[in-house]
Motif scaffolding. Structure first.
Motif, PDB file in Angstrom:
ATOM      1  N   TRP A   1       6.345   8.947   9.549  1.00 37.39           N
ATOM      2  CA  TRP A   1       5.160   8.844   9.761  1.00 37.39           C
ATOM      3  C   TRP A   1       4.437   7.715   9.372  1.00 37.39           C
ATOM      4  O   TRP A   1       4.676   7.665   8.009  1.00 37.39           O
ATOM      5  CB  TRP A   1       4.266  10.017   9.522  1.00 37.39           C
ATOM      6  CG  TRP A   1       4.900  11.352   9.954  1.00 37.39           C
ATOM      7  CD1 TRP A   1       5.775  12.110   9.863  1.00 37.39           C
ATOM      8  CD2 TRP A   1       4.506  12.241  11.186  1.00 37.39           C
ATOM      9  NE1 TRP A   1       6.201  13.256  10.509  1.00 37.39           N
ATOM     10  CE2 TRP A   1       5.286  13.065  11.649  1.00 37.39           C
ATOM     11  CE3 TRP A   1       3.343  11.917  12.228  1.00 37.39           C
ATOM     12  CZ2 TRP A   1       5.100  14.198  12.341  1.00 37.39           C
ATOM     13  CZ3 TRP A   1       3.227  12.834  12.998  1.00 37.39           C
ATOM     14  CH2 TRP A   1       4.140  14.086  13.215  1.00 37.39           C
ATOM     15  N   ALA A   2       3.565   6.985   9.887  1.00 37.99           N
ATOM     16  CA  ALA A   2       2.692   5.708   9.203  1.00 37.99           C
ATOM     17  C   ALA A   2       1.301   6.039   9.600  1.00 37.99           C
ATOM     18  O   ALA A   2       0.911   6.366  10.722  1.00 37.99           O
ATOM     19  CB  ALA A   2       3.266   4.496   9.773  1.00 37.99           C
TER      20      ALA A   2
ATOM     21  N   ARG B   1      -1.504   2.141   5.085  1.00 31.94           N
ATOM     22  CA  ARG B   1      -1.974   2.556   3.938  1.00 31.94           C
ATOM     23  C   ARG B   1      -1.195   3.752   3.220  1.00 31.94           C
ATOM     24  O   ARG B   1      -0.998   4.227   2.179  1.00 31.94           O
ATOM     25  CB  ARG B   1      -3.404   2.969   3.831  1.00 31.94           C
ATOM     26  CG  ARG B   1      -4.289   2.006   4.275  1.00 31.94           C
ATOM     27  CD  ARG B   1      -5.864   2.167   3.992  1.00 31.94           C
ATOM     28  NE  ARG B   1      -6.626   1.255   4.595  1.00 31.94           N
ATOM     29  CZ  ARG B   1      -8.191   1.155   4.238  1.00 31.94           C
ATOM     30  NH1 ARG B   1      -8.282   2.038   3.242  1.00 31.94           N
ATOM     31  NH2 ARG B   1      -8.644   0.291   4.560  1.00 31.94           N
ATOM     32  N   ALA B   2      -0.346   4.419   4.248  1.00 39.68           N
ATOM     33  CA  ALA B   2       0.526   5.596   4.142  1.00 39.68           C
ATOM     34  C   ALA B   2       1.598   5.744   4.784  1.00 39.68           C
ATOM     35  O   ALA B   2       1.638   5.262   6.161  1.00 39.68           O
ATOM     36  CB  ALA B   2      -0.585   7.041   4.111  1.00 39.68           C
ATOM     37  N   LEU B   3       2.721   6.196   4.279  1.00 38.43           N
ATOM     38  CA  LEU B   3       3.882   6.544   4.917  1.00 38.43           C
ATOM     39  C   LEU B   3       4.404   7.816   4.658  1.00 38.43           C
ATOM     40  O   LEU B   3       4.241   8.348   3.083  1.00 38.43           O
ATOM     41  CB  LEU B   3       4.953   5.413   4.556  1.00 38.43           C
ATOM     42  CG  LEU B   3       4.678   4.102   4.958  1.00 38.43           C
ATOM     43  CD1 LEU B   3       5.637   2.850   4.414  1.00 38.43           C
ATOM     44  CD2 LEU B   3       4.696   4.147   6.727  1.00 38.43           C
TER      45      LEU B   3
ATOM     46  N   ARG C   1       0.694  -1.339  -0.046  1.00 42.48           N
ATOM     47  CA  ARG C   1      -0.161   0.189  -0.067  1.00 42.48           C
ATOM     48  C   ARG C   1       0.712   1.255   0.085  1.00 42.48           C
ATOM     49  O   ARG C   1       0.269   2.386  -0.543  1.00 42.48           O
ATOM     50  CB  ARG C   1      -1.048  -0.025   1.126  1.00 42.48           C
ATOM     51  CG  ARG C   1      -2.067  -0.884   1.192  1.00 42.48           C
ATOM     52  CD  ARG C   1      -2.955  -0.431   0.100  1.00 42.48           C
ATOM     53  NE  ARG C   1      -4.338  -1.178   0.262  1.00 42.48           N
ATOM     54  CZ  ARG C   1      -5.591  -0.863  -0.337  1.00 42.48           C
ATOM     55  NH1 ARG C   1      -5.420   0.389  -0.940  1.00 42.48           N
ATOM     56  NH2 ARG C   1      -6.866  -1.545  -0.267  1.00 42.48           N
ATOM     57  N   ALA C   2       1.966   1.260   0.671  1.00 43.55           N
ATOM     58  CA  ALA C   2       2.882   2.581   0.654  1.00 43.55           C
ATOM     59  C   ALA C   2       4.186   1.993   0.858  1.00 43.55           C
ATOM     60  O   ALA C   2       4.808   0.986   1.095  1.00 43.55           O
ATOM     61  CB  ALA C   2       2.337   3.269   1.878  1.00 43.55           C
ATOM     62  N   LEU C   3       5.200   2.941   0.292  1.00 42.25           N
ATOM     63  CA  LEU C   3       6.487   2.871   0.463  1.00 42.25           C
ATOM     64  C   LEU C   3       7.332   4.181   0.897  1.00 42.25           C
ATOM     65  O   LEU C   3       6.865   5.415   0.424  1.00 42.25           O
ATOM     66  CB  LEU C   3       7.170   2.441  -0.951  1.00 42.25           C
ATOM     67  CG  LEU C   3       6.634   1.018  -1.609  1.00 42.25           C
ATOM     68  CD1 LEU C   3       7.330   1.180  -3.050  1.00 42.25           C
ATOM     69  CD2 LEU C   3       7.586   0.057  -0.568  1.00 42.25           C
TER      70      LEU C   3
END
Length: 226
Positions: free
Chosen positions: A53-54, A42-44, A1-3
């Motif tokens: 931040w995660a 879902r987000a980084l 979902r996120a990198l």
């Protein structure tokens, strides 16, 4: 979902099953013992100070030393954007949060957002905040919020991806209708009719040569030159 890559070169990977990091060729899992809530990530984002931040299904956390700590947002986080001025833009299932120097500002449906869920968010080079929601695209500038929906030419109301290219053009990926190019306050669609391989654009990227790449849902990757 996120990198995301942090300042030390560690790669962080957000998945449906949680958070992992890759350092020196091996992966490590981060879970409840490390302060990461159970569920999906879902987000980084890495901000200008180097803080990671995660965005998780259970809220926002930030890394402090070897642990993650709660960061004041408890709604499911769908998107993150670290702006150059230090502001962290947090898209949630229930509106947008802006975190800056310990202050939190919120924008939601009652403020004029066209949709409840904020799938993507971007602050452009002029300081304008673009908010991709489940009901359309919003523009926040000078303390004023304006909305763009299919009634304004947007190919679909569910906005999934945002990108500003080097010319300052905004590219908008949607759930059905592919890409939209926003310039001079008007939308130009780029979907199946215009040669895009699919009408769902999950991701948009501009390479160093100015070519626009778009990732679709089960229809491959497309590239547009010029």
């Amino acid at each position: 979902r996120a990198l995301a890559e942090d300042v030390k070169g560690t790669l962080w990977v957000g998945t449906e099953a949680g958070l992992q990091s890759r350092d020196e060729g091996s992966f490590s899992a981060w879970g409840a013992a490390d302060g990461v809530p159970a569920g999906g990530v879902r987000a980084l984002a890495v901000d200008v100070s180097g803080t990671l931040w995660a965005g998780t299904d259970r809220g926002l956390v930030r890394r402090e030393g070897r642990r993650f700590v709660p960061a004041g947002v408890t709604d499911a986080v769908l998107s993150l954007h670290a702006a150059a001025d230090g502001t962290l833009l947090v898209g949630t299932a229930h509106g947008l949060r802006l975190l800056h120097e310990g202050r939190v500002e919120s924008l939601g449906r009652t403020d004029g957002l066209p949709g409840e869920a904020v799938n993507c968010v971007l602050r452009d080079r002029r300081g304008t905040v673009w908010i991709g929601t489940s009901g359309g695209l919003a523009r926040w500038a000078g303390g004023r919020l304006s909305a763009f929906t299919p009634a304004h030419g947007l190919s679909n109301g569910n906005v999934l991806a945002l990108l500003e290219d080097r010319e300052g053009t905004l590219w908008v990926g949607t759930q059905d209708g592919g890409l939209n190019k926003l310039s001079d306050a008007s939308f130009t669609p780029w979907g199946l009719r215009e040669g895009l391989s699919g009408d769902v654009a999950w991701a948009v990227f501009v390479d160093r040569d100015g070519a626009v790449w778009s990732g679709t849902d089960s229809a491959g990757v497309n590239v547009r030159h010029g």
